[in-house]
Design an enzyme around this catalytic site. Structure first.
Site, PDB file in Angstrom:
ATOM      1  N   ARG A 280       0.873  -1.182   0.000  1.00 38.60           N
ATOM      2  CA  ARG A 280       0.000   0.000   0.000  1.00 38.60           C
ATOM      3  C   ARG A 280       0.904   1.224   0.000  1.00 38.60           C
ATOM      4  NH1 ARG A 280      -3.681   3.565   2.738  1.00 38.60           N
ATOM      5  NH2 ARG A 280      -2.689   3.333   4.773  1.00 38.60           N
ATOM      6  N   GLU A 313      -7.030   3.052   8.290  1.00 42.62           N
ATOM      7  CA  GLU A 313      -8.262   2.427   7.854  1.00 42.62           C
ATOM      8  C   GLU A 313      -9.362   2.641   8.889  1.00 42.62           C
ATOM      9  OE1 GLU A 313      -7.794  -1.700   7.024  1.00 42.62           O
ATOM     10  OE2 GLU A 313      -9.346  -1.542   5.515  1.00 42.62           O
TER      11      GLU A 313
HETATM   12  P1  ADP Z   1      -1.773   0.005   6.645  1.00 44.27           P
HETATM   13  O1  ADP Z   1      -1.338   1.054   5.722  1.00 44.27           O
HETATM   14  O2  ADP Z   1      -0.595  -0.579   7.336  1.00 44.27           O
HETATM   15  O3  ADP Z   1      -2.674  -0.956   5.993  1.00 44.27           O
HETATM   16  P2  ADP Z   1      -3.497   1.865   8.170  1.00 44.27           P
HETATM   17  O4  ADP Z   1      -4.377   2.351   7.094  1.00 44.27           O
HETATM   18  O5  ADP Z   1      -4.144   1.487   9.473  1.00 44.27           O
HETATM   19  O6  ADP Z   1      -2.676   0.565   7.805  1.00 44.27           O
HETATM   20  O7  ADP Z   1      -2.394   2.956   8.427  1.00 44.27           O
HETATM   21  C1  ADP Z   1      -1.395   2.742   9.375  1.00 44.27           C
HETATM   22  C2  ADP Z   1      -0.766   4.023   9.868  1.00 44.27           C
HETATM   23  O8  ADP Z   1       0.004   4.588   8.825  1.00 44.27           O
HETATM   24  C3  ADP Z   1      -1.782   5.070  10.282  1.00 44.27           C
HETATM   25  O9  ADP Z   1      -1.329   5.704  11.459  1.00 44.27           O
HETATM   26  C4  ADP Z   1      -1.754   6.041   9.127  1.00 44.27           C
HETATM   27  O10 ADP Z   1      -2.045   7.365   9.532  1.00 44.27           O
HETATM   28  C5  ADP Z   1      -0.306   5.950   8.700  1.00 44.27           C
HETATM   29  N1  ADP Z   1      -0.112   6.383   7.313  1.00 44.27           N
HETATM   30  C6  ADP Z   1      -0.596   5.817   6.203  1.00 44.27           C
HETATM   31  N2  ADP Z   1      -0.222   6.495   5.103  1.00 44.27           N
HETATM   32  C7  ADP Z   1       0.530   7.541   5.538  1.00 44.27           C
HETATM   33  C8  ADP Z   1       1.221   8.604   4.901  1.00 44.27           C
HETATM   34  N3  ADP Z   1       1.227   8.743   3.568  1.00 44.27           N
HETATM   35  N4  ADP Z   1       1.876   9.492   5.689  1.00 44.27           N
HETATM   36  C9  ADP Z   1       1.885   9.364   7.027  1.00 44.27           C
HETATM   37  N5  ADP Z   1       1.275   8.375   7.676  1.00 44.27           N
HETATM   38  C10 ADP Z   1       0.605   7.465   6.956  1.00 44.27           C
HETATM   39  C1  CIR Z   2     -13.191  -5.677   6.233  1.00 45.44           C
HETATM   40  O1  CIR Z   2     -13.543  -6.717   5.726  1.00 45.44           O
HETATM   41  O2  CIR Z   2     -13.754  -4.604   6.035  1.00 45.44           O
HETATM   42  C2  CIR Z   2     -12.007  -5.691   7.188  1.00 45.44           C
HETATM   43  N1  CIR Z   2     -11.703  -7.048   7.485  1.00 45.44           N
HETATM   44  C3  CIR Z   2     -10.810  -4.969   6.588  1.00 45.44           C
HETATM   45  C4  CIR Z   2     -10.519  -5.294   5.164  1.00 45.44           C
HETATM   46  C5  CIR Z   2      -9.212  -4.794   4.599  1.00 45.44           C
HETATM   47  N2  CIR Z   2      -9.168  -3.489   4.112  1.00 45.44           N
HETATM   48  C6  CIR Z   2      -9.651  -2.961   2.943  1.00 45.44           C
HETATM   49  O3  CIR Z   2     -10.273  -3.528   2.096  1.00 45.44           O
HETATM   50  N3  CIR Z   2      -9.357  -1.704   2.768  1.00 45.44           N
END
Ligand code: ADP
Ligand code: CIR
Length: 359
Positions: A280, A313
């Site tokens: 991601r 998320e």
């Molecule tokens: P993941 O990206 O690992 O799937 P999340 O969406 O939960 O999980 O994001 C995880 C953390 O990374 C959160 O604290 C989010 O704010 C931070 N984050 C994601 N993208 C960025 C970015 N471009 N800059 C700073 N922090 C980020």
């Molecule tokens: C869901 O089904 O909504 C959760 N288990 C999270 C899924 C993963 N994230 C996503 O599609 N962005």
């Protein structure tokens, strides 16, 4: 009580026909009565059942997918329900085609989108990885989790130069430090209800932690949703610098730890949305006008990007952060790492064009 015959049809889990159930949940769409009855009595060698696979969706009716795999075998044994979920999420990929990796940062065409720093606050790319020979996090024992932590930390401690850093176990970390790391976007949050239902948060916080270099531009989450989340991030919009650092780190770690991988699924992850590259790539970008555009959702779909709030998320951006979004690539399987980064770049470029027109 009379033993039930294998041919006897069992009623479907009632949760999926509840009015509260997200009509778009992929589990609801693809767990048909026939599929349910074909899979209901199966169990992988490590003991992961259909009930385990779908528990998060049944307990969280707002799920968009609703499934987590417990081990590598889950992806073959439960293919009848998982394959269509995977193919819809990562569309247009077809599992029969096979997945190919390309981690050459020189192939990304990404001139700086915001050299003056007016819109893009920060850039981050992460990949999900799991070690060969172990269960995935929903089906991991405490012993396995501690063994993985030890192995991974051993390898991370051997990294040098820009990647050298320190491991901070969650167990024993003071609450203020932990919360600050979460607020600053470096550390995973605790108590995610989707992961809780999937069995990923068992014996929290033991065996979990974060490794990072001094500047917090290279970080590794240990034993959260996946055994490893390898992360490169920095302030500003230099996507190529972030991608290069990630590639260096992943190559180094890969040399020393073998990752679960198949030709069809790419790198394996507990959530099917993270298969393939496990990647991601995101920016935090201020686009209050573009986000209000009537076609915002359509444009995101067209460019294969996904908006999130800036606390990750399922979060919303509030206060001074209203209008700032986390924009990332949505597909991760059936396209290379280079293409994932390119998807994010192209999508953000388009959103910035719309934003600038509205200013
Ligand atoms: P993941 O990206 O690992 O799937 P999340 O969406 O939960 O999980 O994001 C995880 C953390 O990374 C959160 O604290 C989010 O704010 C931070 N984050 C994601 N993208 C960025 C970015 N471009 N800059 C700073 N922090 C980020
Ligand atoms: C869901 O089904 O909504 C959760 N288990 C999270 C899924 C993963 N994230 C996503 O599609 N962005």
């Amino acid at each position: 009580r009379k033993a039930r015959s294998p041919d006897e049809k069992m009623p479907m889990p009632a949760e999926l026909s509840s009015p509260q159930c997200n009509p778009k949940m992929l589990l609801k769409k693809y767990l048909t009565e026939d599929v349910y009855n074909a899979l209901r009595d199966k169990k992988t060698k490590s003991g992961f059942t259909l009930t385990d696979l779908i528990k998060s969706g049944l307990e969280n009716l707002d799920s968009s997918n609703g499934v987590y795999a417990g081990d590598e075998e889950s992806y073959s044994l439960y293919a009848k329900v998982l394959d269509p979920i995977i193919e819809e999420y990562h569309s247009p990929y077809k599992l029969k085609d096979g997945h190919t990796s390309d981690m050459n940062p020189e192939k990304v065409e990404a001139p700086d989108l915001d050299p003056e720093g007016r819109f893009i606050r920060s850039t981050r790319i992460r990949v999900a990885r799991n070690l060969k020979g172990y269960n995935l996090t929903p089906n991991m024992s405490k012993e396995e989790r501690l063994e993985i932590e030890k192995k991974v930390v051993g390898v991370l401690s051997s990294l040098t130069g820009d990647l050298a850093g320190t491991y901070y176990p969650l167990n024993g970390m003071d609450e203020q430090t932990r919360q600050q790391l979460v607020n600053d976007h470096f550390l995973f949050k605790k108590g995610d209800r989707f992961l809780e239902s999937a069995g990923v948060n068992k014996e929290w916080p033991e065996g979990r932690g974060i490794f990072h270099n001094v500047n917090k531009t290279f970080l590794v989450w240990v034993n959260e949703e996946d055994q490893l989340r390898i992360i490169s991030m920095e302030m500003g919009s230099d996507i190529l610098s972030v991608f290069k650092r990630l590639c260096d780190a992943v190559n180094e770690i890969d040399k020393q730890l073998g990752f679960q991988h198949t030709h069809q699924h790419g790198y394996l992850s507990s959530c099917p949305t993270n298969l393939g590259t496990g990647m991601r790539a995101s920016v935090h970008v201020k686009i209050p006008h573009a986000a209000e555009h009537p076609d915002f959702k359509k444009i995101c779909d067209e460019y294969h990007i996904q908006p999130r709030g800036i606390h990750g998320e399922h979060s919303e951006s509030t206060g001074a952060d209203v209008g700032v979004f986390d924009i990332s690539n949505r597909r991760r399987l059936g396209l290379s790492e280079v293409q994932c980064v390119q998807d994010m770049y192209n999508g953000v470029k388009k959103l910035l064009e719309i934003e600038k027109e509205a200013l």
